[in-house]
Design a protein around this motif. Structure first.
Motif, mmCIF file in Angstrom:
data_model
loop_
_atom_site.group_PDB
_atom_site.id
_atom_site.type_symbol
_atom_site.label_atom_id
_atom_site.label_comp_id
_atom_site.label_asym_id
_atom_site.label_seq_id
_atom_site.Cartn_x
_atom_site.Cartn_y
_atom_site.Cartn_z
ATOM 1 N N TYR A 115 1.170 -8.962 -5.491
ATOM 2 C CA TYR A 115 -0.263 -8.738 -5.252
ATOM 3 C C TYR A 115 -1.053 -9.558 -6.259
ATOM 4 C CZ TYR A 115 -4.775 -6.428 -4.748
ATOM 5 O OH TYR A 115 -6.115 -6.175 -4.538
ATOM 6 N N GLY A 126 -5.570 1.230 -2.790
ATOM 7 C CA GLY A 126 -6.355 0.381 -1.907
ATOM 8 C C GLY A 126 -5.536 -0.693 -1.219
ATOM 9 N N THR A 127 -4.215 -0.695 -1.461
ATOM 10 C CA THR A 127 -3.333 -1.664 -0.807
ATOM 11 C C THR A 127 -2.143 -0.935 -0.202
ATOM 12 O OG1 THR A 127 -1.996 -2.094 -2.790
ATOM 13 C CG2 THR A 127 -3.978 -3.440 -2.493
ATOM 14 N N GLU A 138 -4.290 -5.529 1.194
ATOM 15 C CA GLU A 138 -5.435 -4.644 0.995
ATOM 16 C C GLU A 138 -5.730 -3.883 2.274
ATOM 17 O OE1 GLU A 138 -8.825 -5.791 -1.043
ATOM 18 O OE2 GLU A 138 -7.812 -7.107 -2.456
ATOM 19 N N GLU A 178 -11.288 -11.043 3.754
ATOM 20 C CA GLU A 178 -9.881 -11.076 3.364
ATOM 21 C C GLU A 178 -8.940 -10.871 4.547
ATOM 22 O OE1 GLU A 178 -9.644 -8.159 0.360
ATOM 23 O OE2 GLU A 178 -10.787 -9.309 -1.098
ATOM 24 N N THR A 180 -8.094 -8.206 6.242
ATOM 25 C CA THR A 180 -7.206 -7.053 6.137
ATOM 26 C C THR A 180 -7.157 -6.292 7.459
ATOM 27 O OG1 THR A 180 -9.059 -5.745 5.297
ATOM 28 C CG2 THR A 180 -7.625 -6.789 3.675
#
Length: 205
Positions: A115, A126-127, A138, A178, A180
């Motif tokens: 990470y 949070g991941t 994330e 990002e 996610t």
């Protein structure tokens, strides 16, 4: 008697020279084996400098230090090219298998997750762990749900027995950038409509 002593001393001297020559040949063979690709090599410490395209790998065994010239740095090291010598530099983290720089890991060893250039046994809050890539991704945390929309059917709010109403929630800008994986951002449910529109006209949403 003296002649016998002289011959005995000569024999002993010859054996010592033969032994020394044999040892030097073995040492030279071992030195050449350990000095492949070297420009300068030490009998005690191996390679000191390498040919231009090779990397100098140095490791320790107790208090002794050894050098070897390699085409590619081994796991746990990364190559740094310099004006005088190219070196294999060790990754700072022992849990890192390959790194881009001393402090930025690109791949972690087994039982660790990557990470942002670091290796973790458990992914940070949070991941979420991705077993396939051994990375921490994330997680997306959308905002609160909106109020349910009006109950509609084909854009009409009346004139039908059943319709559908929806609600949505927003995703923070950072999470969208990002890329996610996010949970559902839109929900629908069945709802009862007014079968007859006021005044006999069809209303619109």
């Amino acid at each position: 008697m003296q002649w016998i002593i002289f011959m005995l001393l000569l024999f002993i001297s010859s054996m010592e020279m033969l032994t020394q020559n044999r040892w030097k040949k073995q040492a030279s063979a071992g030195l050449l084996e350990n000095c492949t690709g070297c420009v300068l090599c030490s009998e005690d410490n191996g390679c000191i400098t390498c040919h231009h395209r090779l990397f100098l790998l140095i490791w320790r065994d107790g208090i002794r230090q050894y050098g070897m010239c390699v085409h590619t740095c081994p796991p746990g090291y990364f190559g740094v090219r310099g004006l005088e010598v190219n070196r294999c530099t060790k990754c700072r983290s022992p849990s890192c298998e390959s790194c881009f720089s001393r402090d930025f890991c690109m791949k972690c060893k087994d039982k660790f997750y990557l990470y942002k250039g670091q290796c973790f046994r458990q992914c940070p809050p949070g991941t979420a762990a991705q077993p396939g890539t051994r990375e921490c991704q994330e997680t997306c945390e959308p905002g609160p749900w909106s109020e349910w929309s009006a109950c509609t059917h084909e854009s009409r709010t009346c004139g039908c027995k059943w319709g559908v109403e929806t609600r949505v929630r927003e995703v923070p800008e950072a999470a969208r950038e990002e890329g996610t994986a996010c949970p559902a951002l839109l929900e629908t449910r069945r709802c009862r409509m007014k079968k007859h529109c006021p005044g006999g006209e069809h209303g619109t949403a």
